[in-house]
Design a protein around this motif. Structure first.
Motif, PDB file in Angstrom:
ATOM      1  N   MET A 121       0.869  -1.169   0.000  1.00 28.53           N
ATOM      2  CA  MET A 121       0.000   0.000   0.000  1.00 28.53           C
ATOM      3  C   MET A 121       0.906   1.219   0.000  1.00 28.53           C
ATOM      4  O   MET A 121       1.639   1.467   0.949  1.00 28.53           O
ATOM      5  N   MET A 122       0.867   2.001  -1.100  1.00 23.10           N
ATOM      6  CA  MET A 122       1.789   3.126  -1.270  1.00 23.10           C
ATOM      7  C   MET A 122       0.981   4.391  -1.578  1.00 23.10           C
ATOM      8  O   MET A 122       0.676   4.678  -2.737  1.00 23.10           O
ATOM      9  N   GLY A 123       0.624   5.110  -0.509  1.00 25.25           N
ATOM     10  CA  GLY A 123      -0.106   6.362  -0.707  1.00 25.25           C
ATOM     11  C   GLY A 123      -1.506   6.105  -1.227  1.00 25.25           C
ATOM     12  O   GLY A 123      -2.327   5.458  -0.576  1.00 25.25           O
ATOM     13  N   ASN A 124      -1.765   6.600  -2.440  1.00 24.42           N
ATOM     14  CA  ASN A 124      -3.115   6.476  -3.022  1.00 24.42           C
ATOM     15  C   ASN A 124      -3.234   5.292  -3.970  1.00 24.42           C
ATOM     16  O   ASN A 124      -4.162   5.242  -4.769  1.00 24.42           O
ATOM     17  N   TYR A 125      -2.327   4.327  -3.903  1.00 21.76           N
ATOM     18  CA  TYR A 125      -2.440   3.161  -4.782  1.00 21.76           C
ATOM     19  C   TYR A 125      -1.932   1.902  -4.088  1.00 21.76           C
ATOM     20  O   TYR A 125      -1.150   1.951  -3.127  1.00 21.76           O
ATOM     21  N   LEU A 126      -2.421   0.773  -4.594  1.00 25.69           N
ATOM     22  CA  LEU A 126      -2.033  -0.555  -4.126  1.00 25.69           C
ATOM     23  C   LEU A 126      -1.272  -1.251  -5.240  1.00 25.69           C
ATOM     24  O   LEU A 126      -1.775  -1.372  -6.359  1.00 25.69           O
ATOM     25  N   LEU A 127      -0.056  -1.691  -4.951  1.00 26.45           N
ATOM     26  CA  LEU A 127       0.786  -2.354  -5.947  1.00 26.45           C
ATOM     27  C   LEU A 127       0.824  -3.847  -5.649  1.00 26.45           C
ATOM     28  O   LEU A 127       1.270  -4.257  -4.577  1.00 26.45           O
ATOM     29  N   VAL A 128       0.327  -4.637  -6.597  1.00 28.09           N
ATOM     30  CA  VAL A 128       0.281  -6.094  -6.463  1.00 28.09           C
ATOM     31  C   VAL A 128       1.384  -6.683  -7.330  1.00 28.09           C
ATOM     32  O   VAL A 128       1.371  -6.548  -8.561  1.00 28.09           O
ATOM     33  N   GLU A 129       2.331  -7.344  -6.703  1.00 30.27           N
ATOM     34  CA  GLU A 129       3.464  -7.926  -7.429  1.00 30.27           C
ATOM     35  C   GLU A 129       3.236  -9.411  -7.654  1.00 30.27           C
ATOM     36  O   GLU A 129       2.900 -10.152  -6.721  1.00 30.27           O
ATOM     37  N   GLU A 189       4.012 -19.432 -17.070  1.00 30.86           N
ATOM     38  CA  GLU A 189       4.285 -18.269 -16.235  1.00 30.86           C
ATOM     39  C   GLU A 189       4.798 -17.126 -17.103  1.00 30.86           C
ATOM     40  O   GLU A 189       5.582 -17.332 -18.020  1.00 30.86           O
ATOM     41  N   ILE A 190       4.315 -15.943 -16.794  1.00 29.89           N
ATOM     42  CA  ILE A 190       4.811 -14.740 -17.457  1.00 29.89           C
ATOM     43  C   ILE A 190       5.494 -13.894 -16.395  1.00 29.89           C
ATOM     44  O   ILE A 190       4.848 -13.460 -15.435  1.00 29.89           O
ATOM     45  N   PRO A 191       6.780 -13.662 -16.484  1.00 24.45           N
ATOM     46  CA  PRO A 191       7.489 -12.953 -15.413  1.00 24.45           C
ATOM     47  C   PRO A 191       7.133 -11.471 -15.381  1.00 24.45           C
ATOM     48  O   PRO A 191       6.596 -10.908 -16.331  1.00 24.45           O
ATOM     49  N   ASN A 192       7.455 -10.871 -14.234  1.00 22.87           N
ATOM     50  CA  ASN A 192       7.281  -9.424 -14.057  1.00 22.87           C
ATOM     51  C   ASN A 192       5.847  -8.981 -14.337  1.00 22.87           C
ATOM     52  O   ASN A 192       5.595  -8.116 -15.164  1.00 22.87           O
ATOM     53  N   SER A 193       4.906  -9.621 -13.674  1.00 21.74           N
ATOM     54  CA  SER A 193       3.510  -9.218 -13.798  1.00 21.74           C
ATOM     55  C   SER A 193       3.128  -8.385 -12.582  1.00 21.74           C
ATOM     56  O   SER A 193       3.473  -8.734 -11.449  1.00 21.74           O
ATOM     57  N   TYR A 194       2.403  -7.282 -12.846  1.00 20.84           N
ATOM     58  CA  TYR A 194       2.001  -6.383 -11.769  1.00 20.84           C
ATOM     59  C   TYR A 194       0.577  -5.887 -12.019  1.00 20.84           C
ATOM     60  O   TYR A 194       0.132  -5.797 -13.162  1.00 20.84           O
ATOM     61  N   ILE A 195      -0.112  -5.577 -10.921  1.00 19.12           N
ATOM     62  CA  ILE A 195      -1.372  -4.842 -10.963  1.00 19.12           C
ATOM     63  C   ILE A 195      -1.222  -3.642 -10.042  1.00 19.12           C
ATOM     64  O   ILE A 195      -0.811  -3.798  -8.887  1.00 19.12           O
ATOM     65  N   VAL A 196      -1.542  -2.462 -10.544  1.00 20.25           N
ATOM     66  CA  VAL A 196      -1.496  -1.245  -9.736  1.00 20.25           C
ATOM     67  C   VAL A 196      -2.905  -0.661  -9.710  1.00 20.25           C
ATOM     68  O   VAL A 196      -3.464  -0.339 -10.759  1.00 20.25           O
ATOM     69  N   ILE A 197      -3.469  -0.541  -8.506  1.00 19.55           N
ATOM     70  CA  ILE A 197      -4.856  -0.093  -8.335  1.00 19.55           C
ATOM     71  C   ILE A 197      -4.843   1.246  -7.607  1.00 19.55           C
ATOM     72  O   ILE A 197      -4.289   1.345  -6.498  1.00 19.55           O
ATOM     73  N   PHE A 198      -5.444   2.264  -8.205  1.00 21.84           N
ATOM     74  CA  PHE A 198      -5.462   3.603  -7.636  1.00 21.84           C
ATOM     75  C   PHE A 198      -6.814   3.878  -6.978  1.00 21.84           C
ATOM     76  O   PHE A 198      -7.861   3.423  -7.455  1.00 21.84           O
ATOM     77  N   SER A 199      -6.785   4.645  -5.905  1.00 22.89           N
ATOM     78  CA  SER A 199      -8.012   4.948  -5.167  1.00 22.89           C
ATOM     79  C   SER A 199      -8.981   5.784  -5.984  1.00 22.89           C
ATOM     80  O   SER A 199     -10.190   5.763  -5.734  1.00 22.89           O
ATOM     81  N   TYR A 200      -8.488   6.538  -6.980  1.00 20.92           N
ATOM     82  CA  TYR A 200      -9.372   7.388  -7.776  1.00 20.92           C
ATOM     83  C   TYR A 200     -10.034   6.642  -8.937  1.00 20.92           C
ATOM     84  O   TYR A 200     -10.749   7.248  -9.729  1.00 20.92           O
ATOM     85  N   GLY A 201      -9.805   5.316  -9.061  1.00 18.93           N
ATOM     86  CA  GLY A 201     -10.564   4.527 -10.014  1.00 18.93           C
ATOM     87  C   GLY A 201      -9.809   3.911 -11.161  1.00 18.93           C
ATOM     88  O   GLY A 201     -10.407   3.192 -11.972  1.00 18.93           O
ATOM     89  N   SER A 202      -8.505   4.137 -11.278  1.00 18.94           N
ATOM     90  CA  SER A 202      -7.719   3.567 -12.376  1.00 18.94           C
ATOM     91  C   SER A 202      -7.073   2.255 -11.939  1.00 18.94           C
ATOM     92  O   SER A 202      -6.650   2.117 -10.785  1.00 18.94           O
TER      93      SER A 202
END
Length: 353
Positions: A94-102, A129-142
């Motif tokens: 949890m980094m400020g206004n976004y959640l980073l899923v590694e 497997e696909i390496p280096n996959s991420y999801i970044v979720i922002f509180s403002y809806g992106s």
């Protein structure tokens, strides 16, 4: 020896007097030779930089592109509830206004096609497997995805929507942005933009944060631009009615005023969109990627246009409110006149009787 003699002579030029003009001529020749050598050194450095740049471009051209996708799905996402429900692991942040899923769990979202429709399979994607996959979720809806297939994106979007409010309707017309990125481990800089593609030395947490921040703001600004255009069109219709008929529907005005107030609250709540990333403050080497992405998507100019449209909407709203206030003032004045006339008439009737 020439360099030493030149430094010695130039430092003592004004403290001793040369015995002849020949010595002065020799010193000038030495200085000219040194200047030519320094120019040649600079030229050699520029040539080396050109060769390094061309080598970097060759490496970039040969590297395989990857895809980064961003969606704007809602006006607000409850990150804390989402984190506790699905992503409460040590690798997620949890980094400020976004959640980073590694490295999200790819076995959760395995789809199979049955009769043309996709459904979730209980059998995982073993061995794939696909390496280096991420999801970044922002509180403002992106929501931003790195290296994830379309069916995986749809699965996670459906789950994220459960923790979102004021979804973008219809979901089929949700805003989307894509950009390609390449990983070149031998380049000099940590990341930059080349031919509208992102080039990074490695896809680390900082590069992911910077890229997702910029592309997430891009799709959010698309939403605000569309909403501002809709409100301007609505006020334009009111202006046309006022021009052609001399009146307008107050209920429509009040509805637009409510939408305008909600839009103002959204803008104020999302002003942090344009704040500079903390990563660039802590690590200045990421400035180039940050600045190039913001320039590529024209974030500052687009946000200024949204603010300009918002000011225009506010001026239109004040104009119509002044008209409504003027009409109420006229009705109040006529009411007072009628009451005074009634009182005078009643007084005359009493005097006559």
């Amino acid at each position: 020896n020439l360099r030493y003699f030149s430094r010695y002579f130039s430092s003592n030029r004004y403290s001793i007097k040369p015995s002849s003009a020949k010595l002065r001529n020799q010193s000038r020749k030495i200085e000219n030779v040194l200047e030519e050598n320094s120019i040649q050194d600079k030229l050699f450095e520029e040539v080396e930089n050109i060769f390094e740049y061309e080598n970097d471009l060759t490496k970039i051209a040969l590297s395989k592109p990857n895809l980064c996708s961003a969606f704007y799905i809602a006006q607000k996402i409850d990150l804390m509830m989402l984190y506790k429900a699905y992503f409460k692991t040590s690798s997620n942040r949890m980094m400020g206004n976004y959640l980073l899923v590694e490295e999200p769990d790819r076995n959760m979202c395995n789809y199979e096609e049955i009769n043309g429709s996709a459904f979730l399979s209980s059998v995982g994607r073993k061995g794939i497997e696909i390496p280096n996959s991420y999801i970044v979720i922002f509180s403002y809806g992106s929501v931003v995805f790195f290296n994830m297939a379309k069916n995986e994106q749809e699965f996670y979007l459906e789950n994220i929507q459960l923790f979102a409010s004021n979804l973008v309707n219809p979901m089929s017309s949700r805003l989307e942005e894509e950009i390609q990125y390449k990983i070149c481990s031998n380049i000099k800089n940590v990341g930059f933009l080349h031919n509208s593609k992102i080039v990074v030395r490695q896809l680390d947490i900082r590069n992911v944060s910077i890229v997702s921040n910029c592309i997430g703001v891009t799709v959010a600004l698309d939403y605000f631009e569309n909403k501002a255009d809709e409100m301007m069109n609505a006020f334009s219709k009111l202006n046309d009615k006022l021009q052609n008929m001399g009146k307008f529907e107050k209920r429509t005005l009040y509805t637009l005023m409510g939408k305008q107030n909600n839009f103002l609250l959204e803008i104020v709540d999302h002003l942090s969109l344009m704040d500079r990333s903390e990563i660039t403050w802590d690590s200045p080497e990421y400035d180039e990627l940050w600045d190039s992405l913001r320039s590529e998507y024209e974030l500052i100019q687009r946000f200024s246009k949204v603010e300009w449209r918002l000011n225009l909407i506010q001026r239109n709203a004040r104009f119509f409110l002044e008209i409504v206030h003027h009409e109420k003032s006229i009705r109040l004045e006529w009411t007072i006149v009628i009451l005074i006339a009634f009182e005078v008439g009643l007084s005359l009737f009493n005097m006559a009787s």
